[in-house]
Design a protein around this motif. Structure first.
Motif, PDB file in Angstrom:
ATOM      1  N   VAL A  85      41.331  35.030  42.720  1.00  0.00           N
ATOM      2  CA  VAL A  85      40.870  37.042  42.131  1.00  0.00           C
ATOM      3  C   VAL A  85      39.964  36.592  40.643  1.00  0.00           C
ATOM      4  O   VAL A  85      41.816  37.145  40.391  1.00  0.00           O
ATOM      5  CB  VAL A  85      41.037  37.675  42.385  1.00  0.00           C
ATOM      6  N   GLY A 334      45.660  42.866  37.438  1.00  0.00           N
ATOM      7  CA  GLY A 334      45.349  41.297  37.691  1.00  0.00           C
ATOM      8  C   GLY A 334      45.282  40.176  36.962  1.00  0.00           C
ATOM      9  O   GLY A 334      45.248  40.983  35.765  1.00  0.00           O
ATOM     10  N   ARG A 386      51.020  36.229  43.259  1.00  0.00           N
ATOM     11  CA  ARG A 386      50.855  37.399  42.990  1.00  0.00           C
ATOM     12  C   ARG A 386      49.694  38.076  42.246  1.00  0.00           C
ATOM     13  O   ARG A 386      48.544  38.997  43.028  1.00  0.00           O
ATOM     14  CB  ARG A 386      51.732  38.583  43.572  1.00  0.00           C
ATOM     15  N   THR A 389      46.293  36.997  42.914  1.00  0.00           N
ATOM     16  CA  THR A 389      44.947  36.857  44.157  1.00  0.00           C
ATOM     17  C   THR A 389      45.800  38.251  44.748  1.00  0.00           C
ATOM     18  O   THR A 389      44.759  39.334  45.184  1.00  0.00           O
ATOM     19  CB  THR A 389      46.224  35.786  45.101  1.00  0.00           C
ATOM     20  N   LEU A 390      46.706  38.756  45.625  1.00  0.00           N
ATOM     21  CA  LEU A 390      47.131  39.953  46.308  1.00  0.00           C
ATOM     22  C   LEU A 390      46.391  41.463  44.648  1.00  0.00           C
ATOM     23  O   LEU A 390      45.997  42.214  45.339  1.00  0.00           O
ATOM     24  CB  LEU A 390      47.676  40.234  46.453  1.00  0.00           C
ATOM     25  N   ASP A 391      46.985  41.473  43.971  1.00  0.00           N
ATOM     26  CA  ASP A 391      46.633  42.053  43.125  1.00  0.00           C
ATOM     27  C   ASP A 391      45.657  42.335  42.779  1.00  0.00           C
ATOM     28  O   ASP A 391      45.939  43.165  42.351  1.00  0.00           O
ATOM     29  CB  ASP A 391      48.303  42.185  41.633  1.00  0.00           C
ATOM     30  N   ALA A 393      43.064  41.479  44.480  1.00  0.00           N
ATOM     31  CA  ALA A 393      42.705  42.247  45.871  1.00  0.00           C
ATOM     32  C   ALA A 393      42.178  43.484  45.151  1.00  0.00           C
ATOM     33  O   ALA A 393      41.706  44.336  45.087  1.00  0.00           O
ATOM     34  CB  ALA A 393      42.216  41.646  46.306  1.00  0.00           C
ATOM     35  N   ASP A 399      41.918  44.772  48.710  1.00  0.00           N
ATOM     36  CA  ASP A 399      42.989  44.196  49.081  1.00  0.00           C
ATOM     37  C   ASP A 399      43.470  44.140  51.221  1.00  0.00           C
ATOM     38  O   ASP A 399      44.413  43.603  51.533  1.00  0.00           O
ATOM     39  CB  ASP A 399      44.713  45.090  48.259  1.00  0.00           C
ATOM     40  N   GLY A 403      42.740  38.607  49.776  1.00  0.00           N
ATOM     41  CA  GLY A 403      43.797  38.235  48.270  1.00  0.00           C
ATOM     42  C   GLY A 403      44.982  38.060  49.328  1.00  0.00           C
ATOM     43  O   GLY A 403      45.959  37.366  48.484  1.00  0.00           O
ATOM     44  N   SER A 404      45.557  37.548  50.847  1.00  0.00           N
ATOM     45  CA  SER A 404      46.389  36.976  51.037  1.00  0.00           C
ATOM     46  C   SER A 404      46.086  37.299  52.643  1.00  0.00           C
ATOM     47  O   SER A 404      45.058  36.894  52.799  1.00  0.00           O
ATOM     48  CB  SER A 404      47.647  37.886  51.474  1.00  0.00           C
TER      49      SER A 404
END
Length: 467
Positions: A85, A334, A386, A389-391, A393, A399, A403-404
């Motif tokens: 992301v 992010g 993280r 990707t997830l952070d 998002a 999220d 993100g995962s």
């Protein structure tokens, strides 16, 4: 190895590495991911015939989709991860990547950036370049991008159209500038009304398109190029339309001094945006390198998010953001490539630059306080994964969707070949060398290679770009 699936539904077998919403990282050495016809993940489990528990549930999910019940696509020894992301990029600047090293920010804008963006006055330029830019992002492993465009409405329509066709998840915005602009043909007396109208029109056409895959971000460039009225009206527009709001903050000390001159009544740079109503959970500010404790606290209090762009910050010599301080303050952070301030689109490269920069900061800046142990440990490879990707998002409020790699989320995935990062070729790697999750992700970050991303999907649809 089986050919990569082109579209959902499908099930793939591979090593699966993903951050988890509940914390920690999942690493399935031999995993199964099932994706239904809507592009949503229905199962993530160890690949294991005849077992009980999650594996059986996964096999049942595969069997429920007639198109994949006949077999699973085996991508081993590749690793499947969530798509990257990218929280901050500039679409028209991608052709300039690698140019302008160490130029001061404002000079870099005048000499390189503004002339390049001016060329997009001809929408045919956007029509030609935007598809290639989205392919390049996917080739780098990016499946979601938040990006600045240009001041031209027609060019932004072309960019959105290219994103719609390509399949990438894209949040884009027409750049807004009414104090300093690179388009001399716009009548100064009408520029404010025009940029607000064009931004609204673009948002009404594109925001939420394709079930939310495309989104709009109201995009005042930064305080130096915007009047107080434009900042205020743009923030109101974003709230009215339910869009994101993106800009830059505290990237360069010369820039900060100019903002102080232009906004003498503001307490600091962040206060300029705060007074305009620009802070909040739908706002993403790029850089945020040089913040006072008050500014940091205000961003945390308001829920405003930061796009950390270390490759860009180092390339132009803007500084090193105290990342652990921002995270400890509770600010959502992010990663952004910030091409062409940054020289590469790959967020794996951004992670590498960020890790090096933070280590340097610990040794050279924070270490000046003495020899006492540092209060916070350095971020490790899984922390950087993280962030990318997830952070990222989470900074977009997505999220719960991406993100995962977790059941119920949309299948925004990448397949990565770690063999492309082996110093002497994968056949000479010691057996079990990359069994440890942190070792694997560290290798992908610190020896990332453009050829290692072998496939990318958004909602289970394969994106053009990766080799």
């Amino acid at each position: 190895m089986s050919p990569t699936p082109i579209s959902a539904p499908f099930a793939i077998r591979a090593r699966v590495v993903t951050p988890l919403a509940t914390g920690g990282t999942l690493d399935l050495a031999d995993g199964l991911i099932s994706v239904d016809s809507s592009g949503r993940i229905t199962a993530v489990a160890p690949f294991q015939h005849g077992s009980t528990g999650p594996a059986v549930a996964a096999e049942a999910a595969v069997a429920a989709e007639p198109a994949v019940a006949a077999g699973v696509v085996d991508l081993r020894p590749w690793v499947v991860m969530p798509g990257m992301v990218d929280l901050h990029a500039h679409l028209p600047q991608v052709p300039n990547a690698g140019l302008g090293y160490a130029l001061p920010l404002l000079e870099w804008l005048d000499r390189l950036t503004f002339p390049t963006e001016r060329s997009w006055a001809d929408p045919a330029v956007a029509e030609r370049l935007a598809p290639a830019i989205f392919r390049a992002l996917a080739a780098a492993g990016t499946t979601t991008v938040l990006a600045f465009g240009v001041v031209y409405e027609a060019a932004m329509d072309a960019a959105f159209s290219a994103a719609e066709t390509h399949g990438i998840r894209a949040i884009l915005g027409k750049v807004m500038m009414d104090r300093l602009t690179y388009d001399p043909t716009i009548e100064p007396a009408s520029i404010l009304e025009r940029t607000l109208r064009e931004s609204r029109d673009l948002a009404e056409r594109w925001h939420g398109r394709d079930g939310g895959r495309l989104g709009y971000a109201v995009t005042p460039r930064f305080a130096v190029s915007c009047t107080e009225e434009l900042l205020r009206e743009s923030a109101a527009l974003a709230r009215d339309l339910g869009c994101w709001w993106q800009t830059h903050v505290a990237e360069d000390r010369q820039e900060i001094a100019e903002v102080a001159r232009l906004f003498p009544d503001a307490r600091d740079y962040v206060d300029v945006y705060d007074r305009a109503g620009g802070l909040g959970t739908r706002s993403i500010l790029a850089h945020a390198i040089h913040l006072s404790p008050h500014e940091e606290a205000r961003l945390a209090e308001s829920g405003t998010r930061i796009a950390h762009c270390p490759t860009s910050n180092l390339f132009i010599g803007a500084g090193i953001m105290p990342l652990t301080s921002r995270l400890a303050a509770g600010i959502g952070v992010g990663l952004g490539s910030d091409v062409s301030g940054g020289a590469e689109l790959s967020l794996f490269g951004v992670m590498r630059a960020g890790a090096y920069a933070q280590q340097a900061r610990r040794a050279l800046v924070e270490g000046e306080a003495g020899d006492a142990p540092h209060p916070r440990p350095p971020l490790g490879p899984l922390d950087w994964l993280r962030l990318g990707t997830l952070d990222g998002a989470g900074a977009l409020g997505l999220d719960g969707t991406i993100g995962s790699i977790e059941v119920g989320k949309e299948a925004d995935l990448i397949a990565v070949d770690p063999g492309q990062t082996a110093p002497l070729g994968s056949e000479l790697d010691r057996v079990g060398l990359l069994d440890d999750t942190s070792a694997l992700v560290g290798r992908l970050i610190f020896r990332s290679d453009p050829s290692m991303v072998r496939a990318a999907w958004v909602r289970g649809r394969q994106l053009e770009g990766p080799a």
